[in-house]
Motif scaffolding. Structure first.
Motif, PDB file in Angstrom:
ATOM      1  N   GLY A  29       0.774  -1.232   0.000  1.00 59.51           N
ATOM      2  CA  GLY A  29       0.000   0.000   0.000  1.00 59.51           C
ATOM      3  C   GLY A  29       0.805   1.281   0.000  1.00 59.51           C
ATOM      4  N   ARG A  30       2.122   1.191  -0.069  1.00 56.99           N
ATOM      5  CA  ARG A  30       2.940   2.400  -0.067  1.00 56.99           C
ATOM      6  C   ARG A  30       2.965   3.023  -1.466  1.00 56.99           C
ATOM      7  NH1 ARG A  30       9.392   3.118   1.174  1.00 56.99           N
ATOM      8  NH2 ARG A  30       9.368   5.403   1.216  1.00 56.99           N
ATOM      9  N   ARG A  31       2.843   4.356  -1.522  1.00 49.20           N
ATOM     10  CA  ARG A  31       2.805   5.062  -2.804  1.00 49.20           C
ATOM     11  C   ARG A  31       4.168   5.648  -3.147  1.00 49.20           C
ATOM     12  NH1 ARG A  31      -0.426  10.635  -4.214  1.00 49.20           N
ATOM     13  NH2 ARG A  31       1.417  11.464  -3.144  1.00 49.20           N
ATOM     14  N   PHE A  32       4.538   5.550  -4.427  1.00 45.99           N
ATOM     15  CA  PHE A  32       5.781   6.128  -4.926  1.00 45.99           C
ATOM     16  C   PHE A  32       5.496   7.019  -6.136  1.00 45.99           C
ATOM     17  CE2 PHE A  32       7.369   2.539  -2.577  1.00 45.99           C
ATOM     18  CZ  PHE A  32       8.610   2.941  -2.098  1.00 45.99           C
ATOM     19  N   LEU A  33       6.235   8.097  -6.230  1.00 46.33           N
ATOM     20  CA  LEU A  33       6.237   8.929  -7.438  1.00 46.33           C
ATOM     21  C   LEU A  33       7.275   8.342  -8.377  1.00 46.33           C
ATOM     22  CD1 LEU A  33       5.281  11.411  -9.000  1.00 46.33           C
ATOM     23  CD2 LEU A  33       6.886  12.798  -7.658  1.00 46.33           C
ATOM     24  N   ASP A  34       6.862   7.966  -9.566  1.00 43.13           N
ATOM     25  CA  ASP A  34       7.714   7.207 -10.488  1.00 43.13           C
ATOM     26  C   ASP A  34       8.471   8.145 -11.423  1.00 43.13           C
ATOM     27  OD1 ASP A  34       8.948   5.385 -12.082  1.00 43.13           O
ATOM     28  OD2 ASP A  34       7.117   4.468 -12.860  1.00 43.13           O
ATOM     29  N   PHE A  35       9.741   8.376 -11.098  1.00 43.93           N
ATOM     30  CA  PHE A  35      10.613   9.161 -11.968  1.00 43.93           C
ATOM     31  C   PHE A  35      11.652   8.268 -12.650  1.00 43.93           C
ATOM     32  CE2 PHE A  35      10.526  13.977 -11.792  1.00 43.93           C
ATOM     33  CZ  PHE A  35       9.169  14.033 -11.549  1.00 43.93           C
ATOM     34  N   GLY A  36      11.276   7.000 -12.818  1.00 51.55           N
ATOM     35  CA  GLY A  36      12.100   6.065 -13.584  1.00 51.55           C
ATOM     36  C   GLY A  36      11.371   5.571 -14.824  1.00 51.55           C
ATOM     37  N   SER A  37      10.034   5.496 -14.724  1.00 55.00           N
ATOM     38  CA  SER A  37       9.180   5.085 -15.859  1.00 55.00           C
ATOM     39  C   SER A  37       9.607   3.762 -16.467  1.00 55.00           C
ATOM     40  CB  SER A  37       9.168   6.169 -16.945  1.00 55.00           C
ATOM     41  OG  SER A  37       8.659   7.380 -16.458  1.00 55.00           O
ATOM     42  N   GLY A  38      10.002   2.812 -15.610  1.00 59.10           N
ATOM     43  CA  GLY A  38      10.427   1.530 -16.165  1.00 59.10           C
ATOM     44  C   GLY A  38      11.625   1.680 -17.079  1.00 59.10           C
ATOM     45  N   ALA A 303       9.728  19.846 -18.876  1.00 63.73           N
ATOM     46  CA  ALA A 303      11.137  19.441 -18.830  1.00 63.73           C
ATOM     47  C   ALA A 303      12.032  20.612 -18.446  1.00 63.73           C
ATOM     48  CB  ALA A 303      11.562  18.863 -20.174  1.00 63.73           C
ATOM     49  N   ARG A 304      11.746  21.783 -18.975  1.00 63.72           N
ATOM     50  CA  ARG A 304      12.548  22.962 -18.622  1.00 63.72           C
ATOM     51  C   ARG A 304      12.349  23.340 -17.150  1.00 63.72           C
ATOM     52  NH1 ARG A 304      14.623  25.356 -23.351  1.00 63.72           N
ATOM     53  NH2 ARG A 304      13.766  24.370 -25.217  1.00 63.72           N
ATOM     54  N   HIS A 305      11.140  23.152 -16.658  1.00 63.22           N
ATOM     55  CA  HIS A 305      10.873  23.396 -15.238  1.00 63.22           C
ATOM     56  C   HIS A 305      11.695  22.434 -14.375  1.00 63.22           C
ATOM     57  CE1 HIS A 305       8.592  24.702 -11.742  1.00 63.22           C
ATOM     58  NE2 HIS A 305       8.296  23.429 -11.462  1.00 63.22           N
ATOM     59  N   LEU A 306      11.738  21.160 -14.771  1.00 62.65           N
ATOM     60  CA  LEU A 306      12.536  20.169 -14.046  1.00 62.65           C
ATOM     61  C   LEU A 306      14.019  20.513 -14.117  1.00 62.65           C
ATOM     62  CD1 LEU A 306      12.893  17.470 -12.553  1.00 62.65           C
ATOM     63  CD2 LEU A 306      12.768  16.311 -14.788  1.00 62.65           C
ATOM     64  N   TRP A 307      14.489  20.914 -15.289  1.00 61.66           N
ATOM     65  CA  TRP A 307      15.903  21.278 -15.480  1.00 61.66           C
ATOM     66  C   TRP A 307      16.313  22.400 -14.523  1.00 61.66           C
ATOM     67  CZ3 TRP A 307      20.319  19.832 -17.873  1.00 61.66           C
ATOM     68  CH2 TRP A 307      21.297  20.792 -18.094  1.00 61.66           C
ATOM     69  N   GLU A 375       3.848  17.776  -9.954  1.00 56.81           N
ATOM     70  CA  GLU A 375       4.528  16.512  -9.626  1.00 56.81           C
ATOM     71  C   GLU A 375       6.037  16.669  -9.699  1.00 56.81           C
ATOM     72  OE1 GLU A 375       0.888  13.614 -11.165  1.00 56.81           O
ATOM     73  OE2 GLU A 375       2.409  14.352 -12.564  1.00 56.81           O
ATOM     74  N   VAL A 376       6.524  17.492 -10.616  1.00 56.63           N
ATOM     75  CA  VAL A 376       7.950  17.799 -10.662  1.00 56.63           C
ATOM     76  C   VAL A 376       8.383  18.468  -9.361  1.00 56.63           C
ATOM     77  CG1 VAL A 376       9.656  19.354 -11.722  1.00 56.63           C
ATOM     78  CG2 VAL A 376       8.225  17.894 -13.165  1.00 56.63           C
ATOM     79  N   ASP A 377       7.601  19.421  -8.880  1.00 54.93           N
ATOM     80  CA  ASP A 377       7.943  20.100  -7.627  1.00 54.93           C
ATOM     81  C   ASP A 377       7.959  19.112  -6.461  1.00 54.93           C
ATOM     82  OD1 ASP A 377       8.196  22.541  -8.896  1.00 54.93           O
ATOM     83  OD2 ASP A 377       6.134  23.165  -8.457  1.00 54.93           O
ATOM     84  N   GLU A 378       7.027  18.164  -6.470  1.00 57.83           N
ATOM     85  CA  GLU A 378       7.009  17.133  -5.431  1.00 57.83           C
ATOM     86  C   GLU A 378       8.287  16.293  -5.475  1.00 57.83           C
ATOM     87  OE1 GLU A 378       4.234  13.305  -4.059  1.00 57.83           O
ATOM     88  OE2 GLU A 378       3.611  14.581  -5.739  1.00 57.83           O
ATOM     89  N   ALA A 379       8.709  15.923  -6.692  1.00 62.16           N
ATOM     90  CA  ALA A 379       9.934  15.135  -6.842  1.00 62.16           C
ATOM     91  C   ALA A 379      11.162  15.937  -6.423  1.00 62.16           C
ATOM     92  CB  ALA A 379      10.080  14.676  -8.290  1.00 62.16           C
ATOM     93  N   LEU A 380      11.209  17.214  -6.787  1.00 66.79           N
ATOM     94  CA  LEU A 380      12.346  18.055  -6.413  1.00 66.79           C
ATOM     95  C   LEU A 380      12.465  18.178  -4.900  1.00 66.79           C
ATOM     96  CD1 LEU A 380      11.989  20.852  -9.109  1.00 66.79           C
ATOM     97  CD2 LEU A 380      13.879  19.202  -8.926  1.00 66.79           C
ATOM     98  N   ALA A 381      11.338  18.271  -4.199  1.00 66.62           N
ATOM     99  CA  ALA A 381      11.372  18.332  -2.740  1.00 66.62           C
ATOM    100  C   ALA A 381      11.939  17.034  -2.156  1.00 66.62           C
ATOM    101  CB  ALA A 381       9.974  18.605  -2.199  1.00 66.62           C
TER     102      ALA A 381
END
Length: 400
Positions: A29-38, A303-307, A375-381
């Motif tokens: 039941g644990r949730r993960f943000l997927d920044f690998g995309s398989g 992508a530019r926001h993530l960069w 979601e990018v901001d969540e990953a950056l945090a």
């Protein structure tokens, strides 16, 4: 006792039972943000309604017929890829390694059919990764991957990535083509300079070589354009694709100009599963989304926001992050020598973020193309907290 599932991977102790958009949930039941995309494969994220519907409807009709017969889904998908790219013809297969094998065969066949069977060697690059078959291990050239598998397959010459003088010095009468990833994913998320890609196109034209691009990881919108080479304003002679082309369903492709493709006649190449109804239904569904007006513009914008967020991360944690590299939604954090990418990847898991390690001590991030700025901001945090947790103790001590 050896496990029933052959232990060829050092698997993390995580098992995912469902996914939605950019998130996946474990069986606990644990949730993960997927920044690998398989590994840059689930291009539309998880459970995308249009992709799921296309696969389910096709599976209920017919899944496999073989290439002894026409496959209308493959004909449609090929025509759409031709219309949206440099290519005149497409061969569908199952994976990136298989697509790269087919691409090298196409290059060799082109020269043989044009009266130069002596031209069979490919110039490849240090740091490359082209797949796990015997020939593609040899094209990759990494001694660690080749160890224990006997002699390397003949026909691959390696030069430093980005060094045009070395490329020219490596050209011989036996050279058939140049094979390169626009961004080396496994090799450290290293982008080729756009000028270098243009110079490779020019040197191929000068010496009568074929430019073969491995866009297995960089293609299908991951760079912010449909194909990464489009940023350089060039066209290859032949190109491989896989990963995101099927949105997670196994699908690969060799795309080529007519001058190359016309020599792959019946009996010269084949596949049992490749280009089947189910895989091509998935491929068509992915194209429906990726080619929709505004989709790639949104990918580029996010992508530019993530960069910029990752650059800010590097500024805040200079003892952990040495730099940011990559292109589009295929980016890497180059880590300090005393901070391993394995440790960073594990710390990200603690935070609830999935990432992928790459060569040169780089942490690779490759979120699905449907990722949002929020979601990018969540990953950056999460990355910020992971960097803080791995900052060497002496860097946290007060200045004296």
């Amino acid at each position: 006792m050896i496990p029933a599932l052959m232990p060829t991977y050092n698997r993390a102790d995580l098992a995912f039972e469902r996914g939605e958009g950019a998130y996946v949930w474990t069986d606990s039941g644990r949730r993960f943000l997927d920044f690998g995309s398989g590994i840059a494969t689930s291009s539309l994220g998880h459970g995308h309604p249009h992709l799921v519907k296309a696969i389910a409807e096709q599976a209920a009709r017919v899944m496999h017929v073989s290439n002894l017969y026409r496959v209308p889904q493959a004909e449609k998908l090929a025509a759409r890829h031709v219309a949206a790219s440099f290519a005149d013809s497409v061969f569908f297969c199952n994976s990136g390694a298989e697509a790269n094998e087919g691409m090298v065969k196409a290059v060799r066949k082109y020269h043989a059919e044009n009266g130069h069977p002596e031209k069979f060697r490919m110039i490849c690059f240090e740091g490359a990764f082209h797949g796990r078959t015997l020939a593609m291990l040899s094209a990759t050239g990494n001694e660690k991957y080749l160890a224990g598998f006997g002699p390397a397959v003949e026909g691959f010459d390696h030069v430093p990535f980005g060094n045009m003088n070395a490329v020219r010095d490596a050209i011989t009468p036996a050279t058939a083509g140049i094979m390169i990833e626009p961004v080396q994913g496994e090799g450290g998320v290293r982008p080729a300079d756009l000028r270098f890609l243009r110079e490779l196109r020019a040197v191929c034209d000068e010496f009568g070589l074929l430019l073969a691009l491995d866009e297995v990881q960089t293609g299908m919108g991951r760079s912010g354009k449909l194909w990464a080479h489009q940023w350089a304003g060039i066209e290859p002679d032949v190109m491989s694709s896989a990963k995101g082309i099927g949105g997670g369903f196994p699908l690969g492709a060799v795309m080529a100009k007519e001058a190359v493709a016309k020599h792959l006649k019946p009996g010269t190449h084949g596949t049992t599963y490749g280009g089947g109804p189910l895989a091509c239904a998935a491929g068509n569904a992915v194209l429906d989304v990726v080619l929709a007006p505004g989709f790639l513009d949104q990918v580029d914008r996010v992508a530019r926001h993530l960069w910029h967020g990752m650059l800010a991360l590097a500024e805040r944690h200079p003892r952990v992050v040495l730099g940011v590299q990559g292109a589009g939604l295929l980016l890497g954090l180059r880590l300090a020598p005393d901070v391993s990418n394995g440790a960073m990847q594990a710390q990200c898991v603690e935070e609830g973020l999935l990432t992928v390690a790459a060569g040169m001590n780089v942490l690779r991030v490759a979120p699905p193309l449907i990722i949002t700025e929020a979601e990018v901001d969540e990953a950056l945090a999460m990355l910020d907290r992971a960097c803080a947790a791995l900052t060497p103790a002496e860097a946290l001590a007060p200045a004296k």
